[in-house]
Structures are given as C-alpha cells and as structure tokens.
Scaffold this active site. Structure first.
Site, PDB file in Angstrom:
ATOM      1  CE1 TYR A  77      -5.171  -1.812   4.166  1.00  0.00           C
ATOM      2  CE2 TYR A  77      -3.996   0.230   3.749  1.00  0.00           C
ATOM      3  CZ  TYR A  77      -4.605  -0.915   3.283  1.00  0.00           C
ATOM      4  OH  TYR A  77      -4.628  -1.167   1.928  1.00  0.00           O
TER       5      TYR A  77
ATOM      6  CB  SER B 226      -0.860  -0.036   1.265  1.00  0.00           C
ATOM      7  OG  SER B 226      -1.412   1.228   1.536  1.00  0.00           O
TER       8      SER B 226
HETATM    9  P1  NAD Z   1     -12.382  -5.921  -0.943  1.00  0.00           P
HETATM   10  O1  NAD Z   1     -12.963  -5.670   0.403  1.00  0.00           O
HETATM   11  O2  NAD Z   1     -13.178  -5.573  -2.139  1.00  0.00           O
HETATM   12  O3  NAD Z   1     -11.999  -7.459  -1.042  1.00  0.00           O
HETATM   13  C1  NAD Z   1     -11.395  -8.170  -0.012  1.00  0.00           C
HETATM   14  C2  NAD Z   1     -11.942  -9.591  -0.045  1.00  0.00           C
HETATM   15  O4  NAD Z   1     -11.272 -10.340   0.972  1.00  0.00           O
HETATM   16  C3  NAD Z   1     -13.448  -9.662   0.269  1.00  0.00           C
HETATM   17  O5  NAD Z   1     -14.121 -10.389  -0.747  1.00  0.00           O
HETATM   18  C4  NAD Z   1     -13.515 -10.389   1.602  1.00  0.00           C
HETATM   19  O6  NAD Z   1     -14.647 -11.232   1.760  1.00  0.00           O
HETATM   20  C5  NAD Z   1     -12.229 -11.195   1.581  1.00  0.00           C
HETATM   21  N1  NAD Z   1     -11.786 -11.554   2.924  1.00  0.00           N
HETATM   22  C6  NAD Z   1     -11.785 -10.765   4.031  1.00  0.00           C
HETATM   23  N2  NAD Z   1     -11.345 -11.457   5.084  1.00  0.00           N
HETATM   24  C7  NAD Z   1     -11.058 -12.704   4.636  1.00  0.00           C
HETATM   25  C8  NAD Z   1     -10.577 -13.869   5.256  1.00  0.00           C
HETATM   26  N3  NAD Z   1     -10.293 -13.901   6.567  1.00  0.00           N
HETATM   27  N4  NAD Z   1     -10.382 -14.967   4.496  1.00  0.00           N
HETATM   28  C9  NAD Z   1     -10.669 -14.966   3.181  1.00  0.00           C
HETATM   29  N5  NAD Z   1     -11.143 -13.888   2.534  1.00  0.00           N
HETATM   30  C10 NAD Z   1     -11.340 -12.769   3.260  1.00  0.00           C
HETATM   31  O7  NAD Z   1     -10.935  -5.217  -0.963  1.00  0.00           O
HETATM   32  P2  NAD Z   1     -10.067  -4.717  -2.212  1.00  0.00           P
HETATM   33  O8  NAD Z   1     -10.319  -3.284  -2.427  1.00  0.00           O
HETATM   34  O9  NAD Z   1     -10.238  -5.688  -3.334  1.00  0.00           O
HETATM   35  O10 NAD Z   1      -8.600  -4.852  -1.609  1.00  0.00           O
HETATM   36  C11 NAD Z   1      -7.833  -6.028  -1.774  1.00  0.00           C
HETATM   37  C12 NAD Z   1      -6.434  -5.798  -1.215  1.00  0.00           C
HETATM   38  O11 NAD Z   1      -5.830  -4.698  -1.884  1.00  0.00           O
HETATM   39  C13 NAD Z   1      -6.402  -5.448   0.272  1.00  0.00           C
HETATM   40  O12 NAD Z   1      -5.232  -5.981   0.845  1.00  0.00           O
HETATM   41  C14 NAD Z   1      -6.329  -3.951   0.262  1.00  0.00           C
HETATM   42  O13 NAD Z   1      -5.760  -3.463   1.433  1.00  0.00           O
HETATM   43  C15 NAD Z   1      -5.415  -3.731  -0.927  1.00  0.00           C
HETATM   44  N6  NAD Z   1      -5.502  -2.399  -1.480  1.00  0.00           N
HETATM   45  C16 NAD Z   1      -6.638  -1.940  -2.047  1.00  0.00           C
HETATM   46  C17 NAD Z   1      -6.649  -0.653  -2.559  1.00  0.00           C
HETATM   47  C18 NAD Z   1      -7.892  -0.098  -3.180  1.00  0.00           C
HETATM   48  O14 NAD Z   1      -7.865   1.074  -3.554  1.00  0.00           O
HETATM   49  N7  NAD Z   1      -8.962  -0.873  -3.341  1.00  0.00           N
HETATM   50  C19 NAD Z   1      -5.511   0.157  -2.491  1.00  0.00           C
HETATM   51  C20 NAD Z   1      -4.368  -0.362  -1.892  1.00  0.00           C
HETATM   52  C21 NAD Z   1      -4.369  -1.642  -1.416  1.00  0.00           C
END
Ligand code: NAD
Length: 271
Positions: free
Chosen positions: A165, A152
């Site tokens: 986080y 991140s």
């Molecule tokens: P999201 O919430 O859309 O998806 C996360 C998924 O993980 C969900 O479907 C959830 O059900 C699943 N999950 C949660 N806990 C779980 C567990 N214990 N076991 C199995 N599955 C589990 O999130 P996203 O936006 O797709 O983000 C994905 C990754 O990317 C994360 O690590 C997030 O921090 C990182 N990220 C996202 C962004 C962004 O802008 N969206 C930016 C930087 C980093």
C-alpha cells in the site's frame, strides 16, 4: 460577487463511490451543485449509494466500472459524454488496503504473499492511473478539468505492516506531479491534477487494526494519536472541503500538490 469556490453544474466522476470516502465526497460535491457519476465495481453498494444521492438532487448516475480495466473506463467516459457532454472533475476514491496485504504483528515482509503485493499495488496505483487516462483524455479535449487522487500518510515516512500500500501510494504522489506537469505543458493551464493525503480516519478497512473488540484503542492507535498534534482521528467529512477547493476556481494556480489532511501528523516528528 462571484463565489470563487463554486463548482455548481460541473460534471464530476467519483470512482469507488460505493465506499466510505467516495460516498462522502460524492454527497458533498452534489450538495455543492455538481452532477455526479458514481462508479464502483460492487453493484449492490453502488445502487444503494445512488438511491441515497438522489435525495440531494436528481443529477446523479451510477455506472458499474472496474478501475483496473482501461477499455471499460473509456466506454464509461463515452457514456458520460453522451449524457452530459463533458467531464469536469475526477476524484479517484477506488482503492485501499486489502486484508492479505496487511502483515500481522508476527509476520515479516518475507512472509508476504506475492499475489497480495501485486493486488494491492495494482489497485492503489493503476486503479487511479487508468481513470486519469480514460477521463483525463476527455478533459484534454476540452482544455479544462480537475483530477484529484487520494494519497496517504504512508508516503511521508514508513508505516509498519503495509508495504505494498505504501509503495503504491508513493507512486500516486509522483504520478500526480507528473500528470500535473504533463497536462499544463501539453494541454494548458485549464487542466489541474492534485492529491489529498488523508491522515487517520477510522473506516472499514482499518477498524480492526485501530479499535479493539471492546472498543478501546489498539497499541497502534495510541501511537498514531501520540504523533497527531490534534490528538484525535479525523472525521471523514473533513476531507470534503479540500476536494471542493482543489476543483474550484479558487485553486486556479494550484497543480501537482499533495495536500495533507491529518491533524498535523505529517508535520510532527513526534518529539
Ligand atoms: P472503501 O473500501 O470504503 O471504498 C473503496 C471502494 O472502491 C469500494 O466501494 C470498492 O468496491 C471500490 N473498488 C475496489 N476495487 C475497485 C475496482 N477495481 N474498480 C472500481 N471500484 C473498486 O475505502 P475508503 O476508506 O473509502 O478509501 C478510499 C480511498 O482513500 C482509498 O484509496 C484509500 O486507500 C484512501 N484512504 C482512506 C483512508 C481512510 O482512513 N479511510 C485514509 C487514507 C487514504
């Protein structure tokens, strides 16, 4: 001439596949010809995702799994070996912020509930460490495989309101470097471990802090864009090429890197 970015036929495990990034990355891996094992803790989202992915091709399975339960991940790894015999790629997309762990403008760190700190650090650190252990062990047996973690922008310098986080994602950075070193030294150069560090993408987890109810940008969004030389938020599909690259033969000498995909945010001092 052989396509250096070819990953067709490879078996890719994507955790958090029911989510935004996991969905987009699963789609792009399948479009590149990989077989995908989609893992998520939320059954309904997982089922919807698998139905959608089946329209690309038939080589996809959905398995319910909790990335915080190492034993259940090991049994998922066994099931994958029974079905497809190997695991070539792991992309750790399960993670993200949780509402209680994001401080409001009015709160300070002393208002933070310790349960929220523990939950967000557990999911964003161990939630990638455990899959690397369960599925990485299969790669170690094979002497071949690629793991990709999600870091991140909160790891380059501090970003207000998200202490847990940020600490966990910094843990991901050093774990990625550590695991890359361990794999190459102990199991050979066929196993590589890298991370991508997405910049700012508007998703479900951060929409409320970036977009006002009337659709305008929040004060926080304005600050983000001021420090982004490209002057825009990312499109989630702009992460896919980097993931495919890191898992392909084109990246055969790349391990232990954390690749920012951020429109220049991490490169720019803001001045
Ligand atoms: P999201 O919430 O859309 O998806 C996360 C998924 O993980 C969900 O479907 C959830 O059900 C699943 N999950 C949660 N806990 C779980 C567990 N214990 N076991 C199995 N599955 C589990 O999130 P996203 O936006 O797709 O983000 C994905 C990754 O990317 C994360 O690590 C997030 O921090 C990182 N990220 C996202 C962004 C962004 O802008 N969206 C930016 C930087 C980093």
């Amino acid at each position: 001439m052989q396509n250096n970015f070819d990953i067709s036929g490879q078996v890719a495990v994507v955790t958090g596949a029911g989510g935004v990034l996991g969905g987009s990355i699963s789609r792009s891996l399948m479009e590149a010809g990989a077989k995908v094992v989609a893992i998520d803790i939320r059954e309904e989202n997982l089922n919807k995702r698998v139905e959608e992915l089946k329209t690309i091709h038939e080589h996809v399975v959905g398995l319910i799994g909790n990335v915080l339960n190492l034993e259940s991940l090991k049994s998922v790894a066994e099931k994958i070996k029974e079905k497809w015999g190997r695991i070539d790629i792991l992309v750790n997309c399960a993670g993200g912020n949780i509402p209680g762990a994001t401080l409001t403008e009015e709160q300070t760190i002393f208002d933070m509930k310790i349960e929220d700190w523990e939950q967000v650090t557990d999911l964003n650190l161990n939630g990638s460490v455990y899959p690397c252990l369960a599925f990485g062990a299969v790669m170690a047996e094979q002497g071949k495989g690629c793991m990709v973690n999600i870091s991140s922008m909160a790891t380059y310098s501090s970003i207000t309101r998200v202490p847990g986080y940020s600490v966990a994602k910094n843990g991901i950075n050093i774990f990625t470097q550590w695991m890359a070193t361990e794999m190459a030294l102990k199991f050979g150069e066929g196993i590589r471990v890298n991370a991508i560090a997405p910049g700012f993408f508007i998703g479900d987890q951060n929409r409320k802090v970036l977009i006002n109810d009337d659709g305008s940008y929040t004060e926080r969004s304005v600050k983000v864009l001021a420090k982004t030389p490209m002057k825009r938020f990312g499109n989630i599909t702009e992460l896919n090429g980097a993931v495919q690259f890191l898992c392909s033969p084109a990246a055969s000498f790349i391990t232990g890197v954390i690749l920012p995909i951020d429109g220049g945010f991490s490169a720019f001092s803001g001045v």
